[in-house]
Write a protein that holds these residues in place. Sequence first.
Motif: not given
Length: 675
Positions: A163-168, A170-178
């Motif tokens: 989650l704390e990775g580099a985002h731009t 043009s990107t979207e993050f969808y959580p899967v694992y905790q």
Amino acid sequence: MQPHIYDQIRAEHPDYYQKFDANKQYEQILFRAGKGLQSRELNDVQQQLNHQVKGVADALLKDGNIVSGGGVKVEQDNNGARAKLAAASVYIRGAVRPIPEKTLELDISKDAVIGVLLESTVITEEHDVDLRDPAGEGSPTVHHNFNEAGAARLQVTGRWSLLEGAHTVSTEFYPVYQINQGVLEIKEAPPQVDSISSALARYDRESNGGNYVVEGLGLHYIKTDNGQQHFSLQSGKAHIAGFELSYAMALPVTLPANPDVQVIGAEKTSLVPVVVEGREELWAKVDFPPLKQVNRASIDIRTTSSLTREAGQLRDKSFHNTGVTHIEKVEYNEIEYIEGQDFKQEDNHIVWLLDGPKERPPAGSSYQVTYVYSRVVNTKEQTLNSFRIDTSDIGADETILTEEIEMDYQRFNPRIDLFVMTKQGVVERIKGASSLEYPQPPAAPEQHLPLAYVYQVWDGTAPRIESVAIQALSMLDLQNMQHQIRDLYQLLAIERLRNDANSQESASKYGVFVDPFLDDDLRDQGLEQNAAIIDGELTLPITPKVEALDAQQTQLLPYELEDVLTQPKRTGSMKVNPYQAFEPVPAQVTLTPNVDHWTVTRQRWSSPITRRFIRGGGLVRRIVTRVDTQRVGVQTQQAEFLRQRTVHFTITGFGKYEELDRVLFDGIELTPEEA
């Protein structure tokens, strides 16, 4: 797709138009004759179709649900922690998207969220020449629009990311694992239909209780290191609150030990002299081990010193030592004074009595006093149940009284901890209430699955683990249980008839003992019987000797090879795959033995084993065949002691220039040997 993605596409490509609006509830685009076809209408067709498919798919799946693959393994070593994620198919935004495998570095000091990072990119003919118009390619007639630019493509790719990775933009993050400080939180295996899953979970809770173990999930103790207790939870499957949780691999569980400490005050015991390397040491044993530390140790010392008689006073100066418990002897010029007649002890002083029968020592003269005083001493070393006192500062004219020592110390109280699993698949520990002796285990809270009781005694040995997980029973087990209950009623009826018969016709009458040799019931239970009873006869027993087979060498009966099928002719050969277009064959690891089974038998009667050897043979002509299959009960517990076995590792399948890096077995690094 998120609106900002289309805003970016329109900013980079002004010739792109897309006006689809779901709020207008347009269900179909109606193309009319004579009207020009707009590029926007083609884009709206795709967006409208995606919107309809996504509406149905979202009713069955949620963004981040894993359809297949997606195994996670968290590893920790001296170089840090990492999460290895396998390739997976993940439902995101109305489509099942392929995600390649990846390894991510973790910081186990904090929580982490792993998910899929979708990146949207517009691909034109400048990036992919295959997007140009191929009309007329390879034919005699070349169309006028051959190799001209056409529609662009929206490329959406996914990869594992934190989650704390580099985002731009043009990107979207969808959580899967905790991952909670290195512990993976179990995720439900999709696809999951919310309404159906809730109905099944409610039915499971109402009919079966909802909390039980289907298979596995045994808790095992590994070690205690730096105040941390390391456990391992076996892979398996369980239902919690009606929902299924599954572990594909063993889960490490690390928790702080946190023993409870109680102070024991004013405990009295005696000193024990121990001779070590020619010198005498004094040790004291505590009543309530294990011992953490000694706060105070007070011993009694006998000494003799001179006191001066005070002039004009009956109360002399205090003793040279404080904490005087009693006076043993007072002497002046061979005159011994008696306490209570000539003097008395008041606090840390001697007070002379006026009406004493003996004359008091003259003023200014010295007299000898032998007394016992208490002294706090230091401790040199300690074990779990005893400690040694420091006698280096004790004077040579002083004598240590070993009959009694008073001490205050801290001890580790025993405790029973309960390990449970939550609905999210997290293993937690519920600490029990410690006590001086006989602690009581805690109760499992609702919506938690109890796994095992851990008996903490803090004496350096491994804690005892008692499994308390509720095991699911199959219909076969229930049927066998019903048969056992029916057989139990039958045996009870037979036993009542036997007791009635024995009361009417007992084996002992008029001082004569009679044994019909039907079974071993009338034999002396207090002595070991070295004879066997077989079919109403008392005979010598048979003691078999079983030779173990060598697992490393195959043993066969004598044989001769005979040709059954031969092929004397042969043909030519060719390479099946001359370009070596395949992945290398993985190495094969063989464990010998791969499973260890053994049986522990404790024999007291010789009859059952002897019966197996003489049944139907020898002098016994009668043939009796009886087969009974009963399942009396099943009890599963952790083995306290396991026998040692030598396991051979055979690794084959390496290429010519491949080298073996290392071999790990259950986290233990092994040293390989060449055959």
